[in-house]
Every structure is written in C-alpha cells, then in structure tokens.
Design a protein around this motif. Sequence first.
Motif, PDB file in Angstrom:
ATOM      1  N   UNK A  38       0.806  -1.220   0.000  1.00 11.73           N
ATOM      2  CA  UNK A  38       0.000   0.000   0.000  1.00 11.73           C
ATOM      3  C   UNK A  38       0.844   1.277   0.000  1.00 11.73           C
ATOM      4  N   UNK A  39       2.139   1.168   0.282  1.00 11.99           N
ATOM      5  CA  UNK A  39       3.032   2.326   0.335  1.00 11.99           C
ATOM      6  C   UNK A  39       3.794   2.539  -0.971  1.00 11.99           C
ATOM      7  N   UNK A  40       3.417   1.838  -2.028  1.00 10.66           N
ATOM      8  CA  UNK A  40       4.123   1.906  -3.312  1.00 10.66           C
ATOM      9  C   UNK A  40       3.739   3.146  -4.126  1.00 10.66           C
ATOM     10  N   UNK A  41       2.693   3.851  -3.728  1.00 13.61           N
ATOM     11  CA  UNK A  41       2.264   5.031  -4.474  1.00 13.61           C
ATOM     12  C   UNK A  41       1.254   4.736  -5.562  1.00 13.61           C
ATOM     13  N   UNK A  42       0.802   3.493  -5.636  1.00 16.73           N
ATOM     14  CA  UNK A  42      -0.200   3.122  -6.634  1.00 16.73           C
ATOM     15  C   UNK A  42      -1.597   3.438  -6.110  1.00 16.73           C
ATOM     16  N   UNK A  43      -2.576   3.493  -7.008  1.00 18.56           N
ATOM     17  CA  UNK A  43      -3.964   3.739  -6.628  1.00 18.56           C
ATOM     18  C   UNK A  43      -4.664   2.401  -6.437  1.00 18.56           C
ATOM     19  N   UNK A  44      -5.385   2.278  -5.343  1.00 16.96           N
ATOM     20  CA  UNK A  44      -6.135   1.067  -5.040  1.00 16.96           C
ATOM     21  C   UNK A  44      -7.607   1.438  -4.954  1.00 16.96           C
ATOM     22  N   UNK A  45      -8.427   0.780  -5.764  1.00 18.97           N
ATOM     23  CA  UNK A  45      -9.841   1.135  -5.915  1.00 18.97           C
ATOM     24  C   UNK A  45     -10.689   0.033  -5.288  1.00 18.97           C
ATOM     25  N   UNK A  46     -11.665   0.448  -4.471  1.00 19.06           N
ATOM     26  CA  UNK A  46     -12.529  -0.481  -3.745  1.00 19.06           C
ATOM     27  C   UNK A  46     -13.988  -0.115  -3.971  1.00 19.06           C
ATOM     28  N   UNK A  47     -14.840  -1.148  -3.898  1.00 18.84           N
ATOM     29  CA  UNK A  47     -16.287  -0.954  -4.010  1.00 18.84           C
ATOM     30  C   UNK A  47     -16.968  -1.826  -2.980  1.00 18.84           C
ATOM     31  N   UNK A  48     -18.079  -1.348  -2.441  1.00 14.91           N
ATOM     32  CA  UNK A  48     -18.866  -2.125  -1.493  1.00 14.91           C
ATOM     33  C   UNK A  48     -19.863  -3.033  -2.195  1.00 14.91           C
ATOM     34  N   UNK A  49     -20.661  -3.729  -1.412  1.00 12.35           N
ATOM     35  CA  UNK A  49     -21.641  -4.671  -1.961  1.00 12.35           C
ATOM     36  C   UNK A  49     -22.741  -3.982  -2.766  1.00 12.35           C
ATOM     37  N   UNK A  50     -23.207  -2.826  -2.307  1.00  9.23           N
ATOM     38  CA  UNK A  50     -24.290  -2.125  -3.023  1.00  9.23           C
ATOM     39  C   UNK A  50     -23.836  -1.618  -4.379  1.00  9.23           C
ATOM     40  N   UNK A  51     -22.564  -1.274  -4.507  1.00 11.18           N
ATOM     41  CA  UNK A  51     -22.040  -0.872  -5.806  1.00 11.18           C
ATOM     42  C   UNK A  51     -22.176   0.592  -6.161  1.00 11.18           C
ATOM     43  N   UNK A  52     -22.744   1.392  -5.259  1.00 10.32           N
ATOM     44  CA  UNK A  52     -22.926   2.807  -5.582  1.00 10.32           C
ATOM     45  C   UNK A  52     -21.829   3.703  -4.993  1.00 10.32           C
ATOM     46  N   UNK A  53     -20.889   3.111  -4.253  1.00  8.24           N
ATOM     47  CA  UNK A  53     -19.813   3.867  -3.620  1.00  8.24           C
ATOM     48  C   UNK A  53     -18.473   3.247  -3.986  1.00  8.24           C
ATOM     49  N   UNK A  54     -17.535   4.101  -4.350  1.00  5.62           N
ATOM     50  CA  UNK A  54     -16.184   3.649  -4.661  1.00  5.62           C
ATOM     51  C   UNK A  54     -15.214   4.492  -3.836  1.00  5.62           C
ATOM     52  N   UNK A  55     -14.145   3.850  -3.339  1.00  2.06           N
ATOM     53  CA  UNK A  55     -13.085   4.541  -2.606  1.00  2.06           C
ATOM     54  C   UNK A  55     -11.758   4.237  -3.273  1.00  2.06           C
ATOM     55  N   UNK A  56     -10.891   5.256  -3.308  1.00  2.00           N
ATOM     56  CA  UNK A  56      -9.556   5.113  -3.899  1.00  2.00           C
ATOM     57  C   UNK A  56      -8.546   5.512  -2.841  1.00  2.00           C
ATOM     58  N   UNK A  57      -7.619   4.597  -2.559  1.00  2.00           N
ATOM     59  CA  UNK A  57      -6.578   4.821  -1.567  1.00  2.00           C
ATOM     60  C   UNK A  57      -5.240   4.964  -2.275  1.00  2.00           C
ATOM     61  N   UNK A  58      -4.456   5.975  -1.868  1.00  2.00           N
ATOM     62  CA  UNK A  58      -3.125   6.165  -2.448  1.00  2.00           C
ATOM     63  C   UNK A  58      -2.199   6.730  -1.384  1.00  2.00           C
ATOM     64  N   UNK A  59      -0.957   6.274  -1.382  1.00  2.00           N
ATOM     65  CA  UNK A  59       0.091   6.798  -0.512  1.00  2.00           C
ATOM     66  C   UNK A  59       0.836   7.858  -1.310  1.00  2.00           C
ATOM     67  N   UNK A  60       0.927   9.097  -0.785  1.00  2.00           N
ATOM     68  CA  UNK A  60       1.577  10.177  -1.527  1.00  2.00           C
ATOM     69  C   UNK A  60       3.007  10.455  -1.068  1.00  2.00           C
ATOM     70  N   UNK A  61       3.562   9.611  -0.226  1.00  2.00           N
ATOM     71  CA  UNK A  61       4.917   9.794   0.272  1.00  2.00           C
ATOM     72  C   UNK A  61       4.944  10.362   1.673  1.00  2.00           C
ATOM     73  N   UNK A  62       3.858  11.034   2.081  1.00  2.00           N
ATOM     74  CA  UNK A  62       3.752  11.586   3.427  1.00  2.00           C
ATOM     75  C   UNK A  62       2.648  10.926   4.237  1.00  2.00           C
TER      76      UNK A  62
END
Length: 117
Positions: A38-62
């Motif tokens: 998770x600290x590589x700086x890549x974008x990780x995209x997640x979705x819940x069961x309902x499918x109407x919400x998406x979250x994107x996690x990224x490490x920016x170095x700080x």
Amino acid sequence: MIAVPPGVRVWLAARPVDMRKGFDGLAAVVQQQLRLDPFAGHLFVFRGRRGDLVKILVWDGQGFCLFAKRLERGRFVWPSPAAEQVRLSPAELAMLIEGIDWRALRRTDEPRPTVAS
C-alpha cells in the motif's frame, strides 16, 4: 477526475469491501487480500456490496489519501470477483469513476502497418 502520474499503477479490488473501512482498514486489505504494497504510491480502488460507492486509496509519500465517490443513481461497473485484483489503465479508471462500462469498450485503431507509405 483523478490525474494518474506516469508509472503509477491502478489496482482494483475485485471483491466487495466493507465501505466503513478507512485509511488503515483499506491499507490492510491491500496487504492481506491483494498481496500488494500500500506504500508503493499506486492507486487502489474499492467498491462495497451495493455498488454505488467507490473509494480510492493512495500513498503520496507523506501519508494516505482517500477519495470517495457515490453515485446517486446506478452502480459502478465491476469485474467478476473471480480474481482478487484487476489492473486498470488510467483511462479505464476515468471511465469507471464516470459510471461508464469500461469493460465493453474496444480500441478502434487498425492493425499496425507493415510498410511505410
């Protein structure tokens, strides 16, 4: 729109995630389920069961940045959960965030020419 810098990969978690998770919970999903850093700086995209919400996690170095989008109508197009993760291009990510079916689109370019004109 999220601008993806060159060299940054976009990873989509194919299986639904508990969308109550925040920074640390999603980083743990990246490490434990996706088996990625998770600290590589890549974008990780997640979705819940309902499918109407998406979250994107990224490490920016700080620290971690967490972006979220909820559709008022419809659902985000998601691949089959047969695979743990799917790698997307920045263009596919942009379409996904806009609610476009990124899986059905095909390139329109013709086969590579063999002789220069």
